[in-house]
Design an enzyme around this catalytic site. Structure first.
Site, PDB file in Angstrom:
ATOM      1  N   LYS A  57      -4.615  10.243 -19.235  1.00 31.38           N
ATOM      2  CA  LYS A  57      -4.473  10.804 -20.598  1.00 31.38           C
ATOM      3  C   LYS A  57      -3.249  10.644 -21.321  1.00 31.38           C
ATOM      4  CE  LYS A  57      -8.708  12.212 -18.994  1.00 31.38           C
ATOM      5  NZ  LYS A  57      -8.788  13.288 -18.240  1.00 31.38           N
ATOM      6  N   ARG A 110       0.797  -1.252  -0.021  1.00 38.16           N
ATOM      7  CA  ARG A 110       0.261  -0.054   0.113  1.00 38.16           C
ATOM      8  C   ARG A 110       0.957   1.289  -0.034  1.00 38.16           C
ATOM      9  NH1 ARG A 110      -1.909   1.372   4.457  1.00 38.16           N
ATOM     10  NH2 ARG A 110      -2.743  -0.528   5.221  1.00 38.16           N
ATOM     11  N   ASP A 157      -2.904  21.671 -12.322  1.00 34.76           N
ATOM     12  CA  ASP A 157      -3.337  20.190 -12.869  1.00 34.76           C
ATOM     13  C   ASP A 157      -2.535  20.383 -14.325  1.00 34.76           C
ATOM     14  OD1 ASP A 157      -4.705  18.547 -14.714  1.00 34.76           O
ATOM     15  OD2 ASP A 157      -6.449  18.393 -13.425  1.00 34.76           O
ATOM     16  N   TYR A 205     -11.572  21.273 -14.436  1.00 31.76           N
ATOM     17  CA  TYR A 205     -12.468  20.051 -14.809  1.00 31.76           C
ATOM     18  C   TYR A 205     -13.632  19.999 -13.990  1.00 31.76           C
ATOM     19  CZ  TYR A 205     -12.332  14.892 -15.128  1.00 31.76           C
ATOM     20  OH  TYR A 205     -12.830  13.735 -15.332  1.00 31.76           O
TER      21      TYR A 205
END
Ligand SMILES: *Cc1c(COP(=O)(O)O)cnc(C)c1O
Length: 406
Positions: free
Chosen positions: A221, A71, A196, A124
């Protein structure tokens, strides 16, 4: 995982294109394999208590990144974190399961109940939703600012503003913010700047050279680049890293090694892909701006575009995503356009090799969108640009006919 101390490595003095091929891998550490392998592991083991004690001692340093449990990361995820952090000029990265998880994780790492975040109006849309509908429930307030009005920004900053959140060019409408000026204002008021960088990637924009404190990516992306994985990444300055790391990892955020591998593989061709996306998208945008049926084109590299001068000053290129406007009309007529496209598939997301078309549902507090114009977002893929223009020409012809018949 240094990539500079063995044969085949590249240093910071090399060109960016060279570094893309060398960051985040270390053949000597992985049996001589060119690529960092996929490490599938929840559990790592130690041969004796003495070596476990050494690791425990080292792990007290919040910036420590030896690997103890799945993790917290593994050699594949760490290689991807290091690769992008190095390309972007940040301290370190934190892999996340999606771009949206990177957004939420980054904001939760720096803002707390009772504080305020100031967000660019062209953010976004799913981020806008989280801020307004989820974070408010936890006492973090959001207000928006006009991406093109920096003078107004200082007036909107409050005493408890912890973070100014930027995305340039912003989603769907593509206005470009003046990041260095905004960072100056934000820092003068004691707020951090989050950016971003999904659209430009480190290939076209270096956030940490422009005053950004935390950069984030929907690696889904362009970094992955092939529409086959969901992935996010946060990159931070050195001083902030321990806080962000402890927050996102204690919230349980991690991503799988297979997706990290796909992103590392995507990175190797990022430069050649983006060069092609850039050239083709500009060609399509210019062709569209000459088309009779088209009312406008929103592309940062076009001279009339809001924020073009800032884009030209701060960015080294443009990617394949932009939008254009048709006259608003009945859904039937608009569908005629969409249904006549054969190469531009209808789909969410972007950044893969394929061309896509989408009708965005943008919400704006400032500069309201003109209801007489329908915004259409295109992702220009790696297909032949002549074929893509032919596809649009055919569909726009059908649109014009349907509109005339209406
Ligand atoms: C797609 C996108 C995101 C979210 O990424 P996911 O991986 O889909 O969660 C964040 N920011 C921008 C600009 C995006 O386009």
């Amino acid at each position: 995982m240094s990539s500079s101390n063995h044969k085949g490595g590249a240093s910071r003095d090399h060109d960016f294109a060279t570094r893309l091929g060398h960051v985040g891998r270390d053949p000597a550490a992985h049996g001589g394999t060119v690529n960092t392998p996929v490490y599938r592991a929840s559990t790592f083991v130690w041969p004796d208590t003495a070596s476990l004690d050494v690791q425990r001692e080292l792990a007290k340093d919040p910036a420590y990144r030896g690997i103890m449990y799945g993790r917290l990361g593994n050699p594949t995820t760490v290689a991807f974190e290091d690769a992008v952090a190095e390309l972007e000029g940040g301290f370190r990265g934190l892999i996340m399961p999606s771009g949206l998880a990177a957004i939420v994780g980054a904001v939760l790492s720096v803002a707390k109940a009772g504080e305020h975040i100031l967000v660019t109006d062209n953010v976004y849309p799913s981020a806008r939703n989280v801020f307004l509908n989820t974070l408010t429930r936890y006492g973090i307030a959001t207000t928006f600012f006009d991406p093109l009005d920096v003078d107004n920004l200082a007036l909107r900053i409050r005493k408890n503003t912890r973070l100014v959140y930027l995305e340039a060019p912003g989603s769907d409408t593509f206005e470009v913010q003046d990041v260095p000026r905004i960072a100056e204002v934000a820092h003068a008021h004691g707020a951090l700047v989050l950016f971003d960088n999904t659209w430009a990637t480190p290939y076209f924009f270096k956030p940490f050279e422009h005053g950004v404190d935390i950069s984030l990516h929907a690696a889904t992306k362009y970094l992955v680049g092939h529409s086959d994985a969901m992935l996010g990444l946060i990159v931070t300055r050195r001083e902030i890293y321990p806080d962000v790391r402890s927050t996102v990892r204690s919230l349980g955020y991690i991503a799988g090694p297979d997706d990290a591998y796909l992103a590392l593989r995507g990175l190797r061709t990022l430069g050649v892909r983006l060069d092609r996306h850039e050239r083709s998208a500009i060609e399509v945008a210019e062709w569209l701006s000459r088309h009779d049926a088209v009312l406008g084109v929103r592309h940062p590299a076009l001279e009339h575009h809001p924020g073009h001068a800032v884009w030209k000053r701060d960015f080294t290129g443009s990617s394949g995503l932009f939008s254009f406007e048709l006259p608003a009309t009945s859904p039937q007529v608009l569908n005629t356009f969409l249904d006549h496209l054969q190469l531009f598939a209808m789909g969410a997301s972007w950044g893969g090799y394929e061309s896509l078309v989408k009708l965005p549902h943008a919400t704006r507090t400032f500069q309201p969108l003109d209801p007489k114009r329908q915004i259409i977002r295109l992702h220009v893929g790696l297909e032949s640009v002549a074929d893509l223009i032919g596809d649009l020409d055919h569909a726009l012809g059908a649109f014009a006919d349907a509109r005339a018949r209406q």
